[in-house]
Design an enzyme around this catalytic site. Structure first.
Site, PDB file in Angstrom:
ATOM      1  CE  LYS A   1      35.501  43.003  51.528  1.00  0.00           C
ATOM      2  NZ  LYS A   1      34.647  43.148  50.299  1.00  0.00           N
TER       3      LYS A   1
ATOM      4  CG  ASP B   1      35.021  39.104  48.936  1.00  0.00           C
ATOM      5  OD1 ASP B   1      34.729  37.895  48.916  1.00  0.00           O
ATOM      6  OD2 ASP B   1      34.288  39.985  49.440  1.00  0.00           O
ATOM      7  CG  LEU B   2      36.672  38.627  42.430  1.00  0.00           C
ATOM      8  CD1 LEU B   2      37.354  38.496  41.070  1.00  0.00           C
ATOM      9  CD2 LEU B   2      35.886  39.932  42.498  1.00  0.00           C
ATOM     10  CE  LYS B   3      31.211  37.084  49.223  1.00  0.00           C
ATOM     11  NZ  LYS B   3      31.767  38.423  48.921  1.00  0.00           N
TER      12      LYS B   3
ATOM     13  CG  ASP C   1      30.577  29.035  36.104  1.00  0.00           C
ATOM     14  OD1 ASP C   1      30.166  28.022  35.492  1.00  0.00           O
ATOM     15  OD2 ASP C   1      30.441  30.191  35.679  1.00  0.00           O
TER      16      ASP C   1
ATOM     17  N   PRO D   1      33.332  23.286  37.625  1.00  0.00           N
ATOM     18  CG  PRO D   1      33.418  21.180  38.648  1.00  0.00           C
ATOM     19  CD  PRO D   1      32.561  22.020  37.744  1.00  0.00           C
ATOM     20  CG  ASN D   2      37.930  23.479  32.909  1.00  0.00           C
ATOM     21  OD1 ASN D   2      39.056  23.216  33.301  1.00  0.00           O
ATOM     22  ND2 ASN D   2      37.696  23.979  31.692  1.00  0.00           N
TER      23      ASN D   2
ATOM     24  CB  THR E   1      27.009  37.600  57.040  1.00  0.00           C
ATOM     25  OG1 THR E   1      27.225  38.611  56.049  1.00  0.00           O
ATOM     26  CG2 THR E   1      28.346  36.960  57.397  1.00  0.00           C
TER      27      THR E   1
ATOM     28  NE  ARG F   1      29.294  49.978  57.022  1.00  0.00           N
ATOM     29  CZ  ARG F   1      28.048  49.503  57.029  1.00  0.00           C
ATOM     30  NH1 ARG F   1      27.023  50.294  56.772  1.00  0.00           N
ATOM     31  NH2 ARG F   1      27.836  48.221  57.293  1.00  0.00           N
TER      32      ARG F   1
END
Length: 240
Positions: free
Chosen positions: A37, A64-66, A69, A71-72, A125, A216
């Site tokens: 990741k 994993d940059l989430k 913004d 849509p385009n 989370t 970890r």
């Protein structure tokens, strides 16, 4: 479950600080985990070279940059992620149906079957009921997670990132082919550290998780390769 199948479910969280660290971990763990990741901190520091360094060792990548913004913009960002040759990439489900559907359709049109699987983050989370209330969401966390998972599926996403506690409800709502990637997993031999709501790897896979993000318990082990093998054995031995 075979050891190979169990290994492929493990995503090692590269919570490191530079290309030299990426190179060291990828060299050590490629072949012992299914994926690596690369998150916001590492990608901001090292850029696409973070992904390429893992790939030079034959490793697969979850980017994993989430994204969240208009849509385009998100669609274009997901296309660039696909160009990097990653296996998984994600966005925030709270961006809404249009954002997710535009991203999914654009990536599919550009890459067809040779594309990453697209994931939506439901509720982080770290979020609580109070966190949601502060932004005007009155529904319980668990209800919102399932609601967003359904919306993600209807929008053309391949799966979601969600905590272990929501695996079974998402699986029931979205079916057997919808991917579920879960953090908050601790093998039986590892310390809980700051995690409060966790499952063991075998418990999470049995509940319906497809991939487990683990950091970890491997990174802090005296012998990370041995720790990876122990997790593989724990999954393979605890799952049919």
């Amino acid at each position: 479950m075979t050891p190979e199948q169990a290994r492929d479910k493990i995503i090692f969280a590269l919570d490191v600080h530079g290309l030299a660290d990426i190179d060291r971990w990828a060299a050590q763990l490629a072949g012992h985990v299914g994926m690596f990741k690369v998150g916001k901190e590492l990608f901001t520091s090292c850029g696409p070279e973070a992904v390429k360094t893992v790939q030079r060792h034959g490793g697969k990548v979850f980017l994993d940059l989430k994204y969240h913004d208009i849509p385009n913009t998100v669609a274009k960002a997901m296309v660039e992620a696909a160009r990097l040759g990653v296996q998984l990439a994600n966005l925030h489900a709270l961006g809404g149906e249009e954002m997710m559907a535009t991203a999914a359709a654009t990536v599919r049109k550009e890459f067809g079957d040779e594309r990453p699987r697209l994931l939506a983050v439901t509720i982080l989370t770290s979020s609580t009921a109070e966190t949601l209330r502060q932004v005007g969401i009155e529904r319980p966390v668990e209800e919102m997670v399932v609601r967003l998972a359904r919306l993600a599926k209807d929008s053309g996403m391949d799966g979601v990132v969600a905590s272990p506690l929501e695996i079974e409800s998402i699986r029931a709502a979205c079916g057997p082919d919808f991917l579920i990637v879960t953090p908050g997993v601790r093998p039986s031999f590892a310390s809980l550290d700051d995690q409060k709501r966790v499952m063991t790897p075998a418990e999470a896979v049995t509940a319906g998780a497809d991939y487990l993000v683990i950091g970890r318990p491997i990174a802090k082990a005296g012998d990370p390769v041995a720790a990876s093998r122990m997790i593989v054995d724990e999954i393979a031995g605890g799952c049919p």
